[in-house]
Design a protein around this motif. Sequence first.
Motif, PDB file in Angstrom:
ATOM      1  N   ARG A  34       0.838  -1.212   0.000  1.00 42.69           N
ATOM      2  CA  ARG A  34       0.000   0.000   0.000  1.00 42.69           C
ATOM      3  C   ARG A  34       0.870   1.258   0.000  1.00 42.69           C
ATOM      4  NH1 ARG A  34      -5.792   0.215   0.766  1.00 42.69           N
ATOM      5  NH2 ARG A  34      -5.146   2.241   1.501  1.00 42.69           N
ATOM      6  N   GLU A  35       1.927   1.267   0.798  1.00 42.79           N
ATOM      7  CA  GLU A  35       2.822   2.422   0.857  1.00 42.79           C
ATOM      8  C   GLU A  35       3.552   2.613  -0.465  1.00 42.79           C
ATOM      9  OE1 GLU A  35       3.045   4.760   3.244  1.00 42.79           O
ATOM     10  OE2 GLU A  35       1.362   3.684   4.144  1.00 42.79           O
ATOM     11  N   ILE A  36       3.967   1.524  -1.093  1.00 45.31           N
ATOM     12  CA  ILE A  36       4.638   1.602  -2.394  1.00 45.31           C
ATOM     13  C   ILE A  36       3.677   2.147  -3.441  1.00 45.31           C
ATOM     14  CG2 ILE A  36       5.628   0.209  -4.264  1.00 45.31           C
ATOM     15  CD1 ILE A  36       6.892  -1.535  -2.026  1.00 45.31           C
ATOM     16  N   GLU A  37       2.428   1.718  -3.389  1.00 45.89           N
ATOM     17  CA  GLU A  37       1.419   2.214  -4.332  1.00 45.89           C
ATOM     18  C   GLU A  37       1.187   3.715  -4.135  1.00 45.89           C
ATOM     19  OE1 GLU A  37      -0.904   1.872  -7.592  1.00 45.89           O
ATOM     20  OE2 GLU A  37       0.256   0.254  -6.696  1.00 45.89           O
ATOM     21  N   LYS A  38       1.137   4.163  -2.881  1.00 42.71           N
ATOM     22  CA  LYS A  38       0.984   5.598  -2.608  1.00 42.71           C
ATOM     23  C   LYS A  38       2.171   6.370  -3.172  1.00 42.71           C
ATOM     24  CE  LYS A  38      -1.464   5.174   1.800  1.00 42.71           C
ATOM     25  NZ  LYS A  38      -1.336   5.417   3.256  1.00 42.71           N
ATOM     26  N   LEU A  39       3.361   5.852  -2.963  1.00 39.96           N
ATOM     27  CA  LEU A  39       4.569   6.506  -3.464  1.00 39.96           C
ATOM     28  C   LEU A  39       4.561   6.574  -4.989  1.00 39.96           C
ATOM     29  CD1 LEU A  39       7.341   7.744  -2.939  1.00 39.96           C
ATOM     30  CD2 LEU A  39       8.275   5.434  -2.917  1.00 39.96           C
ATOM     31  N   LYS A  40       4.147   5.481  -5.623  1.00 39.91           N
ATOM     32  CA  LYS A  40       4.066   5.449  -7.082  1.00 39.91           C
ATOM     33  C   LYS A  40       3.096   6.514  -7.581  1.00 39.91           C
ATOM     34  CE  LYS A  40       2.498   2.504 -10.791  1.00 39.91           C
ATOM     35  NZ  LYS A  40       1.704   1.337 -11.092  1.00 39.91           N
ATOM     36  N   ASN A  41       1.942   6.625  -6.951  1.00 40.68           N
ATOM     37  CA  ASN A  41       0.953   7.635  -7.351  1.00 40.68           C
ATOM     38  C   ASN A  41       1.490   9.047  -7.142  1.00 40.68           C
ATOM     39  OD1 ASN A  41      -0.858   5.632  -8.080  1.00 40.68           O
ATOM     40  ND2 ASN A  41      -1.868   5.629  -6.088  1.00 40.68           N
ATOM     41  N   THR A  42       2.196   9.265  -6.046  1.00 41.47           N
ATOM     42  CA  THR A  42       2.800  10.573  -5.798  1.00 41.47           C
ATOM     43  C   THR A  42       3.810  10.912  -6.875  1.00 41.47           C
ATOM     44  OG1 THR A  42       2.490  10.308  -3.414  1.00 41.47           O
ATOM     45  CG2 THR A  42       4.105  11.946  -4.124  1.00 41.47           C
ATOM     46  N   LEU A  43       4.640   9.941  -7.261  1.00 45.18           N
ATOM     47  CA  LEU A  43       5.635  10.176  -8.310  1.00 45.18           C
ATOM     48  C   LEU A  43       4.977  10.479  -9.653  1.00 45.18           C
ATOM     49  CD1 LEU A  43       8.268   7.440  -7.390  1.00 45.18           C
ATOM     50  CD2 LEU A  43       8.467   9.916  -7.089  1.00 45.18           C
ATOM     51  N   VAL A  44       3.860   9.813  -9.944  1.00 42.87           N
ATOM     52  CA  VAL A  44       3.128  10.097 -11.183  1.00 42.87           C
ATOM     53  C   VAL A  44       2.617  11.534 -11.167  1.00 42.87           C
ATOM     54  CG1 VAL A  44       1.015   9.539 -12.447  1.00 42.87           C
ATOM     55  CG2 VAL A  44       2.521   7.703 -11.700  1.00 42.87           C
ATOM     56  N   GLU A  45       2.094  11.980 -10.032  1.00 37.68           N
ATOM     57  CA  GLU A  45       1.600  13.349  -9.917  1.00 37.68           C
ATOM     58  C   GLU A  45       2.735  14.359 -10.055  1.00 37.68           C
ATOM     59  OE1 GLU A  45      -1.563  14.460  -9.847  1.00 37.68           O
ATOM     60  OE2 GLU A  45      -2.038  12.359 -10.211  1.00 37.68           O
ATOM     61  N   ILE A  46       3.864  14.077  -9.445  1.00 31.93           N
ATOM     62  CA  ILE A  46       5.017  14.972  -9.564  1.00 31.93           C
ATOM     63  C   ILE A  46       5.458  15.065 -11.021  1.00 31.93           C
ATOM     64  CG2 ILE A  46       7.479  15.223  -9.005  1.00 31.93           C
ATOM     65  CD1 ILE A  46       6.775  14.046  -6.222  1.00 31.93           C
ATOM     66  N   ARG A  47       5.519  13.923 -11.692  1.00 30.33           N
ATOM     67  CA  ARG A  47       5.918  13.917 -13.105  1.00 30.33           C
ATOM     68  C   ARG A  47       4.939  14.738 -13.949  1.00 30.33           C
ATOM     69  NH1 ARG A  47      10.190  11.762 -16.376  1.00 30.33           N
ATOM     70  NH2 ARG A  47       9.476  12.166 -18.482  1.00 30.33           N
ATOM     71  N   LYS A  48       3.635  14.560 -13.704  1.00 26.48           N
ATOM     72  CA  LYS A  48       2.626  15.330 -14.448  1.00 26.48           C
ATOM     73  C   LYS A  48       2.815  16.824 -14.222  1.00 26.48           C
ATOM     74  CE  LYS A  48      -1.117  11.930 -14.486  1.00 26.48           C
ATOM     75  NZ  LYS A  48      -2.448  11.627 -13.945  1.00 26.48           N
ATOM     76  N   THR A  49       3.055  17.216 -12.980  1.00 22.56           N
ATOM     77  CA  THR A  49       3.253  18.623 -12.658  1.00 22.56           C
ATOM     78  C   THR A  49       4.491  19.164 -13.367  1.00 22.56           C
ATOM     79  OG1 THR A  49       2.216  18.306 -10.506  1.00 22.56           O
ATOM     80  CG2 THR A  49       3.589  20.267 -10.772  1.00 22.56           C
ATOM     81  N   MET A  50       5.556  18.403 -13.356  1.00 23.15           N
ATOM     82  CA  MET A  50       6.788  18.836 -14.021  1.00 23.15           C
ATOM     83  C   MET A  50       6.577  18.958 -15.529  1.00 23.15           C
ATOM     84  SD  MET A  50       9.627  16.668 -11.882  1.00 23.15           S
ATOM     85  CE  MET A  50      11.014  17.229 -12.844  1.00 23.15           C
ATOM     86  N   GLU A  51       5.874  17.984 -16.103  1.00 24.90           N
ATOM     87  CA  GLU A  51       5.640  18.031 -17.550  1.00 24.90           C
ATOM     88  C   GLU A  51       4.738  19.204 -17.928  1.00 24.90           C
ATOM     89  OE1 GLU A  51       4.279  14.075 -18.441  1.00 24.90           O
ATOM     90  OE2 GLU A  51       6.313  13.366 -18.806  1.00 24.90           O
ATOM     91  N   SER A  52       3.837  19.587 -17.045  1.00 24.02           N
ATOM     92  CA  SER A  52       2.969  20.726 -17.345  1.00 24.02           C
ATOM     93  C   SER A  52       3.729  22.052 -17.280  1.00 24.02           C
ATOM     94  CB  SER A  52       1.783  20.765 -16.382  1.00 24.02           C
ATOM     95  OG  SER A  52       2.195  21.161 -15.092  1.00 24.02           O
ATOM     96  N   ARG A  54       6.972  22.548 -18.522  1.00 26.82           N
ATOM     97  CA  ARG A  54       8.169  22.228 -19.298  1.00 26.82           C
ATOM     98  C   ARG A  54       9.162  23.377 -19.396  1.00 26.82           C
ATOM     99  NH1 ARG A  54       8.980  17.632 -21.885  1.00 26.82           N
ATOM    100  NH2 ARG A  54       7.278  16.176 -22.086  1.00 26.82           N
ATOM    101  N   GLU A  55       8.656  24.615 -19.282  1.00 24.33           N
ATOM    102  CA  GLU A  55       9.576  25.759 -19.395  1.00 24.33           C
ATOM    103  C   GLU A  55      10.562  25.811 -18.225  1.00 24.33           C
ATOM    104  OE1 GLU A  55       6.021  27.261 -17.084  1.00 24.33           O
ATOM    105  OE2 GLU A  55       6.287  26.023 -18.849  1.00 24.33           O
ATOM    106  N   LEU A  56      10.237  25.138 -17.121  1.00 27.58           N
ATOM    107  CA  LEU A  56      11.110  25.140 -15.951  1.00 27.58           C
ATOM    108  C   LEU A  56      12.011  23.907 -15.865  1.00 27.58           C
ATOM    109  CD1 LEU A  56       8.584  26.336 -13.225  1.00 27.58           C
ATOM    110  CD2 LEU A  56      10.287  27.699 -14.443  1.00 27.58           C
ATOM    111  N   PHE A  57      11.613  22.833 -16.545  1.00 30.54           N
ATOM    112  CA  PHE A  57      12.341  21.573 -16.421  1.00 30.54           C
ATOM    113  C   PHE A  57      12.787  21.076 -17.784  1.00 30.54           C
ATOM    114  CE2 PHE A  57       9.217  21.801 -12.989  1.00 30.54           C
ATOM    115  CZ  PHE A  57      10.043  21.666 -11.884  1.00 30.54           C
TER     116      PHE A  57
END
Length: 87
Positions: A34-52, A54-57
């Motif tokens: 369950r904790e690994i799944e939460k971490l995976k979801n958090t990483l997906v959200e971070i990636r989405k935020t970074m991709e949105s 793009r001018e900063l990353f």
Amino acid sequence: MEAPLDETLISGVYGVSPEIVDKALDKAVWKLSREIEKLKNTLVEIRKTMESRRELFEFGVAGPPRELCYVAVDSSFTAPAIELVGG
């Protein structure tokens, strides 16, 4: 006379049924998954935020490393460790 370590460890296990150990392991594995799944979801959200933003990353494959003149010395092989290089 003190009992050897192996005997001390083994004596603490007597009286514990394998079913209890299995249940405890199942519960621990479930909690970890369950904790690994939460971490995976958090990483997906971070990636989405970074991709949105793009001018900063910058995304892509890393290039070859720069050739720098650095040396690492492991002087901790003695007991106690001796600091040969400070800084």
